[in-house]
Design an enzyme around this catalytic site. Structure first.
Site, PDB file in Angstrom:
ATOM      1  N   ASP A 635       0.904  17.463  26.917  1.00 52.27           N
ATOM      2  CA  ASP A 635       1.204  16.353  27.824  1.00 52.27           C
ATOM      3  C   ASP A 635       0.090  16.436  28.686  1.00 52.27           C
ATOM      4  O   ASP A 635      -1.050  16.958  28.855  1.00 52.27           O
ATOM      5  CB  ASP A 635       2.227  16.603  28.632  1.00 52.27           C
ATOM      6  CG  ASP A 635       2.319  17.861  29.629  1.00 52.27           C
ATOM      7  OD1 ASP A 635       1.323  18.508  29.744  1.00 52.27           O
ATOM      8  OD2 ASP A 635       3.525  17.956  30.190  1.00 52.27           O
ATOM      9  N   ASP A 678       5.004  11.852  29.919  1.00 53.67           N
ATOM     10  CA  ASP A 678       3.410  12.192  29.400  1.00 53.67           C
ATOM     11  C   ASP A 678       3.488  13.038  28.292  1.00 53.67           C
ATOM     12  O   ASP A 678       2.335  13.594  27.802  1.00 53.67           O
ATOM     13  CB  ASP A 678       2.744  12.366  30.562  1.00 53.67           C
ATOM     14  CG  ASP A 678       3.472  13.917  31.178  1.00 53.67           C
ATOM     15  OD1 ASP A 678       4.659  14.313  30.653  1.00 53.67           O
ATOM     16  OD2 ASP A 678       2.585  14.572  31.769  1.00 53.67           O
TER      17      ASP A 678
HETATM   18  N1  LIG Z   1       3.880   6.483  35.177  1.00 55.10           N
HETATM   19  C1  LIG Z   1       4.797   6.940  34.300  1.00 55.10           C
HETATM   20  N2  LIG Z   1       5.337   8.159  34.810  1.00 55.10           N
HETATM   21  C2  LIG Z   1       6.360   8.825  33.925  1.00 55.10           C
HETATM   22  C3  LIG Z   1       6.700   8.249  32.948  1.00 55.10           C
HETATM   23  N3  LIG Z   1       7.776   9.115  32.332  1.00 55.10           N
HETATM   24  C4  LIG Z   1       7.489  10.321  33.190  1.00 55.10           C
HETATM   25  N4  LIG Z   1       6.823  10.010  34.182  1.00 55.10           N
HETATM   26  C5  LIG Z   1       6.563  10.900  35.519  1.00 55.10           C
HETATM   27  O1  LIG Z   1       5.460  11.940  34.890  1.00 55.10           O
HETATM   28  C6  LIG Z   1       5.727  13.215  35.527  1.00 55.10           C
HETATM   29  C7  LIG Z   1       5.836  14.366  34.599  1.00 55.10           C
HETATM   30  O2  LIG Z   1       5.605  15.453  35.419  1.00 55.10           O
HETATM   31  P1  LIG Z   1       5.719  16.664  34.807  1.00 55.10           P
HETATM   32  O3  LIG Z   1       5.052  16.845  33.307  1.00 55.10           O
HETATM   33  O4  LIG Z   1       7.099  17.244  34.926  1.00 55.10           O
HETATM   34  O5  LIG Z   1       4.847  17.394  35.740  1.00 55.10           O
HETATM   35  P2  LIG Z   1       3.083  17.457  35.989  1.00 55.10           P
HETATM   36  O6  LIG Z   1       2.710  16.727  37.062  1.00 55.10           O
HETATM   37  O7  LIG Z   1       2.402  16.530  34.684  1.00 55.10           O
HETATM   38  O8  LIG Z   1       2.703  18.862  36.137  1.00 55.10           O
HETATM   39  P3  LIG Z   1       2.329  19.670  34.854  1.00 55.10           P
HETATM   40  O9  LIG Z   1       3.000  19.050  33.500  1.00 55.10           O
HETATM   41  O10 LIG Z   1       2.948  20.947  34.716  1.00 55.10           O
HETATM   42  O11 LIG Z   1       0.829  19.798  34.376  1.00 55.10           O
HETATM   43  C8  LIG Z   1       7.162  12.984  36.429  1.00 55.10           C
HETATM   44  O12 LIG Z   1       6.804  12.792  37.644  1.00 55.10           O
HETATM   45  C9  LIG Z   1       7.734  11.760  35.651  1.00 55.10           C
HETATM   46  O13 LIG Z   1       8.555  10.887  36.792  1.00 55.10           O
HETATM   47  C10 LIG Z   1       6.266   6.865  32.530  1.00 55.10           C
HETATM   48  O14 LIG Z   1       6.628   6.545  31.397  1.00 55.10           O
HETATM   49  N5  LIG Z   1       5.334   6.437  33.190  1.00 55.10           N
END
Ligand SMILES: Nc1nc2c(ncn2[C@@H]2O[C@H](COP(=O)(O)OP(=O)(O)OP(=O)(O)O)[C@@H](O)[C@H]2O)c(=O)[nH]1
Length: 759
Positions: A635, A678
């Protein structure tokens, strides 16, 4: 016909002709004797009419005498005066007496009492000097002297004579009768008194009434008289033609002695009495108070018939007999033919009467001469109503021309058939299929036989069938499917418009007899015919077969094909009905839905569901092929911050650009999917060694070093990758968990790296 019949038929005309010839000669001779007599009788008949006219003219003439006397008496009655002027006026007014044939003299006899005679003479002498009454009878009650006398003979101009007419007893009786009755009276025919020739005359006396004071009022002032020569009267009728053509005898009818009034000649007079047969016409003539009996007699012709001297007559008789005999022979022959024909016609009529068709015979004028029972039923009219009626009388107006033309052709000897509509006696329209057959006799069409079949029901059925076929065709052409039907040999029998269009044919008729091998889809013909054979053999349908077909433009179209067996009345499979529906559109929607169900809408990459099925397949393949396979979980590092800092839309852009960079590093056989947020997964198959996965992970990490351009800003990202290599025994869940765990290892290891294969 038997031999005996024929011989009898041949001899009969000859025998008849000979009889007629002999009879003609005999009759001619016999008739000759009667000819003169007949001619005479004919003449007599003619003469009788002429005589009747003469008698009529004679009566008219006599009536004219009487009425002239009356008018003259009226004149004297109104202007009773004695002077030259009145005499002249009297003579002038009486001129019309002169136009009457036989008038010898006419005049006025005043009725004069003897004691007044002298005074009267004296008074008249004042105007007419020398007037003197002669012949006065002693002891007479009244004198009747001539006062005015006129004579049509110019040599005997008007004179005044005083002779007293009453000295003649014959005249006195008539004068008295006229005065007593107040109506004209005449003497019997007698000899003229003064004329030397003693010509027979009749004197007529017409009473005069006057207001003169010297005579008895109301009784009669005197009489007008006229002297008529009867011979001149009768000979003058019709300018003497009567007495030239006929003999005439007229008698007084009153009194026992039949005094002769007139006889044109002595012979006539005698003949009338001797032989009444000579009398052509007899009648009575009325003249004043007298009745005359007139007989008009034919004059002897003087010609006698000569039986053998009249050669022209005998020659004519011979010729006439010959002609009559010849005519009889011809007539007898014709009658024989007619009888034979009539017998045959009768036999035919008996046969035709029970014919199942309506049969009729029409003469050359087109009138019915025969109608059988069926014909009467069809027209709803009796034989009496139909025989003699024109055969076109019952034709519907729309059929008159065709029926008339057909009849004229039949009259020229042509047998032919046509259809016609007729109105029957109940007003209903009946459709007939008619066959006309000319009946030829002696080289000429004698009559026309008509055989008519009632096809009303059949035509109605055909019409309904046609209409229902049209309706079926309309329905078939309207529905969007292609419909066709084939025979047992897989040859097209028919098809609807869409099928015909698809076949590239101009009309439905053109498809008949063609097979799939003649169609644009000829490449699939063998396959389609196999299907047909299977249906024909099994009697079962093949339903909803979906198949693609590439068009001439190279476009792939999808079709749903159903084929059903067609059975005939006996239940035998006789063909195949095919219904082909174009489902390209449907198919495309279906594919789109499938695609949407298996793909991520943001990146267009396969989604989680798709990934799972794909992973299972990959495991199976890896096991089967014994090839290396790895699963990578990864991710975007700290993606939450990107969202928080740049907004959700920018986050979406980052995800899309990240996916693009990942895909740019993959082989065609690699499978990448977005699990959500992601998070991504990558299946790497056919790995020759585990390092391949490490190498790929390194490439992915390196590909993220270049900053992303987001809304005009350069944004740096990185990824953490977990790698799980399939060991040949792991389940999908174990593999996923191993990869997921490895990714968290990478996160914990500081991100922007891969685990567990990193060294
Ligand atoms: N813009 C967007 N944001 C998304 C989508 N799906 C999930 N998110 C956001 O993506 C973020 C995923 O965060 P995480 O993977 O938990 O944490 P991170 O900030 O990537 O940190 P690490 O994975 O630990 O590196 C969350 O804040 C979700 O709200 C999407 O389709 N679009």
């Amino acid at each position: 016909m038997s031999q005996q019949h024929q011989e009898k038929g041949t001899w009969r005309p000859l025998v008849l002709a000979t009889t007629v010839f002999l009879f003609g000669i005999a009759s001619g001779l016999g008739l000759h004797g009667q000819r003169v007599e007949r001619t005479q009788r004919r003449l007599t008949l003619d003469n009788e009419e002429a005589a009747r006219q003469y008698a009529f003219l004679a009566q008219r003439q006599l009536d004219a005498y009487a009425s002239t006397g009356l008018s003259l008496a009226a004149h004297i009655g109104t202007s009773n005066a004695i002077s030259d002027a009145t005499v002249n006026a009297y003579v002038d007014s009486a001129r019309h007496f002169e136009r009457l044939k036989g008038i010898r003299a006419y005049g006025y006899l005043p009725r004069l009492a003897p004691e007044l005679a002298d005074e009267f003479e004296h008074r008249v002498q004042a105007d007419m000097p020398g007037y003197h009454i002669r012949g006065k009878r002693p002891r007479a009650d009244f004198y009747y002297p001539v006062l005015y006398l006129a004579d049509p003979d110019p040599a005997r101009a008007a004179i005044v004579r005083g002779i007293d007419f009453s000295i003649f007893p014959e005249r006195l009786a008539a004068i008295r009768k006229a005065l007593a009755t107040g109506a004209p009276a005449a003497t019997r025919v007698h000899a003229s008194v003064h004329d030397f020739a003693k010509i027979p005359v009749v004197l007529t006396f017409t009473p005069v009434r006057t207001a003169d004071r010297h005579v008895d009022r109301g009784v009669g002032a005197g009489v007008v008289f006229s002297v008529m020569r009867v011979a001149e009267l009768f000979e003058g009728i019709d300018n003497g033609k009567l007495t030239r053509a006929f003999a005439l005898a007229v008698h007084e009818q009153d009194g026992p002695a039949r005094r002769l009034v007139y006889a044109s000649d002595n012979d006539a007079f005698r003949q009338a009495d001797a032989d009444p047969a000579h009398v052509v016409y007899a009648t009575t003539l009325r003249f004043t108070d007298r009745t005359w009996h007139m007989r008009i007699l034919s004059k002897p012709s003087g010609r006698s018939a000569d039986a053998f001297g009249d050669w022209p007559w005998l020659t004519a008789t011979l010729l006439a007999s010959l002609i009559a005999a010849f005519g009889t022979y011809r007539l007898a022959l014709r009658q024989r033919d007619r009888r034979i024909r009539s017998e045959m016609a009768q036999r035919f009529e008996v046969l035709l009467d029970s014919h199942p068709f309506a049969v009729y015979a029409a003469d050359r004028a087109g009138n019915f001469v025969f109608v059988n029972r069926k014909m009467q039923q069809e027209l709803g009219l009796s034989q009496q109503q139909l025989i003699g009626a024109s055969s076109t009388l019952f034709m519907a107006p729309s059929s008159q021309a065709v029926a008339g033309a057909a009849f004229r052709k039949a009259l020229h000897g042509e047998a032919l058939a046509y259809h016609a509509s007729v109105h029957n006696g109940h007003g209903a329209e009946v459709d007939l299929a008619v066959v006309l057959v000319p009946v030829i006799v002696a080289g000429q069409v004698d009559r026309v036989l008509g055989f008519a079949e009632n096809v009303t029901e059949r035509k109605r059925f055909e019409r309904e069938l046609h209409e229902s076929r049209e309706m079926l065709r309309l329905i078939l052409d309207t529905i969007p499917d292609r419909v066709f039907w084939k025979d047992r040999e897989s040859r097209f029998i028919g098809a609807n418009r869409h099928m015909v269009d698809a076949a590239g044919l101009p009309s439905a008729e053109r498809i008949v007899g063609l097979t799939d091998a003649d169609m644009p889809w000829m490449g699939a013909a063998a396959h389609y015919q196999d299907e047909d054979r299977e249906i024909l053999a099994s009697g079962r349908s093949l339903l909803n077969m979906q198949r693609p077909q590439t068009t001439e433009d190279g476009e792939v179209r999808w079709f749903d094909v159903s084929k059903l067996p067609l059975t005939d009345d006996a239940g035998t499979v006789a063909g195949v009905l095919g219904i082909v529906r174009d489902i390209t559109q449907h198919k495309r929607m279906e594919e789109e839905l499938t695609r949407r169900a298996n793909h991520d809408s943001l990146t267009g990459l396969p989604n989680r569901a798709f990934f799972h099925s794909q992973l299972n397949h990959a495991i199976v393949r890896a096991q089967r092929r014994r090839t290396g396979m790895a699963l990578m979980y990864f991710d975007i590092d700290r993606f939450k911050q990107i969202n928080d800092t740049h907004g959700h839309d920018a986050g979406d852009q980052v995800i899309r650009l990240f996916a693009d960079r990942v895909c740019a590093n993959l082989r065609a056989s690699d499978f990448v999917a977005r699990l959500g947020g992601d998070e991504f997964v990558l299946i790497v198959e056919d790995m020759a060694e585990p390092d391949v996965a490490r190498h790929l992970a390194g490439k992915l990490l390196a590909s993220m070093e270049e900053p992303l351009a987001i809304d005009g800003q350069a944004l740096r990202i990185s990824t953490s990758i977990g790698i799980a290599v399939f060991d040949g025994t792991m389940t999908a869940s174990q593999l996923i968990k191993a990869a997921d765990d490895a990714m968290y290892e990478a996160k914990r290891g500081g991100r922007n790296c891969f685990r567990p294969l990193a060294r």
